[in-house]
Design a protein around this motif. Sequence first.
Motif, PDB file in Angstrom:
ATOM      1  N   GLN A 272       0.833  -1.200   0.000  1.00  0.00           N
ATOM      2  CA  GLN A 272       0.000   0.000   0.000  1.00  0.00           C
ATOM      3  C   GLN A 272       0.874   1.258   0.000  1.00  0.00           C
ATOM      4  O   GLN A 272       1.948   1.280   0.607  1.00  0.00           O
ATOM      5  N   PRO A 273       0.429   2.322  -0.647  1.00  0.00           N
ATOM      6  CA  PRO A 273       1.196   3.570  -0.612  1.00  0.00           C
ATOM      7  C   PRO A 273       1.173   4.200   0.776  1.00  0.00           C
ATOM      8  O   PRO A 273       0.284   3.934   1.592  1.00  0.00           O
ATOM      9  N   ILE A 274       2.162   5.028   1.032  1.00  0.00           N
ATOM     10  CA  ILE A 274       2.269   5.735   2.307  1.00  0.00           C
ATOM     11  C   ILE A 274       1.122   6.732   2.432  1.00  0.00           C
ATOM     12  O   ILE A 274       0.817   7.470   1.497  1.00  0.00           O
ATOM     13  N   THR A 275       0.478   6.769   3.591  1.00  0.00           N
ATOM     14  CA  THR A 275      -0.621   7.701   3.832  1.00  0.00           C
ATOM     15  C   THR A 275      -0.067   9.057   4.262  1.00  0.00           C
ATOM     16  O   THR A 275       1.086   9.177   4.699  1.00  0.00           O
ATOM     17  N   PHE A 276      -0.903  10.092   4.201  1.00  0.00           N
ATOM     18  CA  PHE A 276      -0.491  11.415   4.648  1.00  0.00           C
ATOM     19  C   PHE A 276      -0.216  11.399   6.153  1.00  0.00           C
ATOM     20  O   PHE A 276       0.734  12.027   6.629  1.00  0.00           O
ATOM     21  N   GLU A 277      -1.016  10.651   6.902  1.00  0.00           N
ATOM     22  CA  GLU A 277      -0.796  10.534   8.347  1.00  0.00           C
ATOM     23  C   GLU A 277       0.569   9.928   8.645  1.00  0.00           C
ATOM     24  O   GLU A 277       1.293  10.400   9.525  1.00  0.00           O
ATOM     25  N   GLN A 278       0.955   8.888   7.895  1.00  0.00           N
ATOM     26  CA  GLN A 278       2.257   8.265   8.104  1.00  0.00           C
ATOM     27  C   GLN A 278       3.379   9.217   7.719  1.00  0.00           C
ATOM     28  O   GLN A 278       4.414   9.281   8.385  1.00  0.00           O
ATOM     29  N   PHE A 279       3.174   9.964   6.639  1.00  0.00           N
ATOM     30  CA  PHE A 279       4.161  10.968   6.237  1.00  0.00           C
ATOM     31  C   PHE A 279       4.413  11.961   7.369  1.00  0.00           C
ATOM     32  O   PHE A 279       5.560  12.305   7.670  1.00  0.00           O
ATOM     33  N   ILE A 280       3.339  12.439   8.019  1.00  0.00           N
ATOM     34  CA  ILE A 280       3.497  13.400   9.113  1.00  0.00           C
ATOM     35  C   ILE A 280       4.284  12.765  10.264  1.00  0.00           C
ATOM     36  O   ILE A 280       5.212  13.373  10.811  1.00  0.00           O
ATOM     37  N   LYS A 281       3.928  11.530  10.630  1.00  0.00           N
ATOM     38  CA  LYS A 281       4.626  10.838  11.711  1.00  0.00           C
ATOM     39  C   LYS A 281       6.113  10.698  11.396  1.00  0.00           C
ATOM     40  O   LYS A 281       6.967  10.910  12.261  1.00  0.00           O
ATOM     41  N   ASP A 282       6.420  10.346  10.152  1.00  0.00           N
ATOM     42  CA  ASP A 282       7.817  10.128   9.765  1.00  0.00           C
ATOM     43  C   ASP A 282       8.611  11.429   9.710  1.00  0.00           C
ATOM     44  O   ASP A 282       9.846  11.407   9.777  1.00  0.00           O
ATOM     45  N   ASN A 283       7.919  12.567   9.563  1.00  0.00           N
ATOM     46  CA  ASN A 283       8.596  13.854   9.422  1.00  0.00           C
ATOM     47  C   ASN A 283       8.249  14.819  10.548  1.00  0.00           C
ATOM     48  O   ASN A 283       8.402  16.036  10.401  1.00  0.00           O
ATOM     49  N   LYS A 284       7.826  14.271  11.692  1.00  0.00           N
ATOM     50  CA  LYS A 284       7.340  15.107  12.799  1.00  0.00           C
ATOM     51  C   LYS A 284       8.394  16.111  13.265  1.00  0.00           C
ATOM     52  O   LYS A 284       8.085  17.282  13.509  1.00  0.00           O
ATOM     53  N   GLU A 285       9.636  15.675  13.370  1.00  0.00           N
ATOM     54  CA  GLU A 285      10.683  16.585  13.837  1.00  0.00           C
ATOM     55  C   GLU A 285      10.897  17.722  12.845  1.00  0.00           C
ATOM     56  O   GLU A 285      10.990  18.889  13.222  1.00  0.00           O
ATOM     57  N   LEU A 286      10.933  17.405  11.560  1.00  0.00           N
ATOM     58  CA  LEU A 286      11.151  18.421  10.540  1.00  0.00           C
ATOM     59  C   LEU A 286       9.996  19.409  10.476  1.00  0.00           C
ATOM     60  O   LEU A 286      10.177  20.590  10.166  1.00  0.00           O
ATOM     61  N   LEU A 287       8.790  18.934  10.800  1.00  0.00           N
ATOM     62  CA  LEU A 287       7.607  19.783  10.745  1.00  0.00           C
ATOM     63  C   LEU A 287       7.379  20.545  12.044  1.00  0.00           C
ATOM     64  O   LEU A 287       6.463  21.361  12.126  1.00  0.00           O
ATOM     65  N   SER A 288       8.202  20.305  13.035  1.00  0.00           N
ATOM     66  CA  SER A 288       8.002  20.912  14.344  1.00  0.00           C
ATOM     67  C   SER A 288       9.081  21.915  14.721  1.00  0.00           C
ATOM     68  O   SER A 288       8.887  22.742  15.579  1.00  0.00           O
ATOM     69  N   VAL A 289      10.228  21.842  14.064  1.00  0.00           N
ATOM     70  CA  VAL A 289      11.355  22.688  14.441  1.00  0.00           C
ATOM     71  C   VAL A 289      11.430  23.868  13.492  1.00  0.00           C
ATOM     72  O   VAL A 289      11.438  23.690  12.271  1.00  0.00           O
ATOM     73  N   GLY A 290      11.526  25.093  14.045  1.00  0.00           N
ATOM     74  CA  GLY A 290      11.595  26.278  13.218  1.00  0.00           C
ATOM     75  C   GLY A 290      12.901  26.364  12.446  1.00  0.00           C
ATOM     76  O   GLY A 290      13.914  25.795  12.847  1.00  0.00           O
ATOM     77  N   LEU A 291      12.864  27.066  11.355  1.00  0.00           N
ATOM     78  CA  LEU A 291      14.055  27.278  10.553  1.00  0.00           C
ATOM     79  C   LEU A 291      14.903  28.392  11.146  1.00  0.00           C
ATOM     80  O   LEU A 291      14.376  29.390  11.642  1.00  0.00           O
ATOM     81  N   PRO A 292      16.215  28.287  11.122  1.00  0.00           N
ATOM     82  CA  PRO A 292      17.078  29.312  11.709  1.00  0.00           C
ATOM     83  C   PRO A 292      16.946  30.655  11.002  1.00  0.00           C
ATOM     84  O   PRO A 292      16.836  30.704   9.772  1.00  0.00           O
ATOM     85  N   ASN A 293      16.945  31.708  11.800  1.00  0.00           N
ATOM     86  CA  ASN A 293      17.007  33.095  11.305  1.00  0.00           C
ATOM     87  C   ASN A 293      15.758  33.543  10.554  1.00  0.00           C
ATOM     88  O   ASN A 293      15.748  34.614   9.963  1.00  0.00           O
ATOM     89  N   GLU A 294      14.692  32.739  10.552  1.00  0.00           N
ATOM     90  CA  GLU A 294      13.531  33.130   9.747  1.00  0.00           C
ATOM     91  C   GLU A 294      12.646  34.158  10.452  1.00  0.00           C
ATOM     92  O   GLU A 294      11.816  34.788   9.825  1.00  0.00           O
ATOM     93  N   ASN A 295      12.831  34.308  11.755  1.00  0.00           N
ATOM     94  CA  ASN A 295      12.010  35.281  12.455  1.00  0.00           C
ATOM     95  C   ASN A 295      12.692  36.642  12.577  1.00  0.00           C
ATOM     96  O   ASN A 295      12.188  37.560  13.188  1.00  0.00           O
ATOM     97  N   GLN A 296      13.874  36.748  11.979  1.00  0.00           N
ATOM     98  CA  GLN A 296      14.620  38.006  12.066  1.00  0.00           C
ATOM     99  C   GLN A 296      14.154  38.989  10.991  1.00  0.00           C
ATOM    100  O   GLN A 296      13.683  38.595   9.954  1.00  0.00           O
TER     101      GLN A 296
END
Length: 296
Positions: A272-296
């Motif tokens: 079966q193809p990867i679900t969107f829910e599984q994609f989020i779980k697999d990329n949780k850290e990347l989707l949770s951590v802010g990018l450096p210097n972007e709020n400046q």
Amino acid sequence: MTKVLITGATGNIGTAVIHALSQITHDLDLFAGVRNIIEDKIKLGRYNIKFSQFDFTDVKSYQPALQACDILFLLRPPQISDVEKYFKPIIETCQDVGVKHIVFLSVQGVEKSKIIPHHKIEKLIVDSEIPYTFLRPAYFMQNFTTTLRKDLVNKNLIYLPAGNAKFTLIDVRDIGSVAAIILTNIVQHINQAYELTCTERLTFSEMAGLLSTQLGRRIQFKSSNLINFFLTKRREKTPTMLILVMIMLHYFPRFQAKPAISNWVQIITGRQPITFEQFIKDNKELLSVGLPNENQ
């Protein structure tokens, strides 16, 4: 051995194809087509692959890279839209040097949309009479870890002119798996076109809901009219060409039929193809951590 040149080798798709090939047994002679061999050897250092200098914007690089190539894995970098200037010479070079097969990364629904570059590229390939396989993926889940990530991690926001349009999705890891299997069994896929989707159809409001649940914070989807979207993105210094691509990807589906769901990922890979829910779980850290210097 069968020589395979993979263009866009250090991008999301190219790397996914190379990674998938590293996970299976094959006798392909793999070459990564890259602009800077010294730098990109480091990026792909974990893989057993050779390198050819290939630059979409340098026509002179085509023939040396394609010489003695049996199979070309071809994609279109988002910033390159002039089919006549770049892709026509690529296909003509393939004819000249005797490339035997082209696997082209196209897009779902391409056969119904003559305005997008992929339609013209597919036609060039068909007219060349070089055997081909067209992969027509749906909306990349990885857009959330690339183009859409900044708004998502810094503002908890998805800001797009998509309205309530439904989208089919695909994880690029599934594209890589499908492409790897096709490249190692090319005779079974001559002159075929495969739409690649997962098994769900979602609006961006529904995607925001799934992101909120999995990430543990409220993600808001805000739709926009085209003028506000364009002006907002220009103020953010987003390149104009990228803004136009984003409009094409997200606005036009509002006026089109719901995209189809296909089972080609399951047929070709056996799972079966990867679900969107599984994609989020697999990329949780990347989707949770802010990018450096972007709020400046």
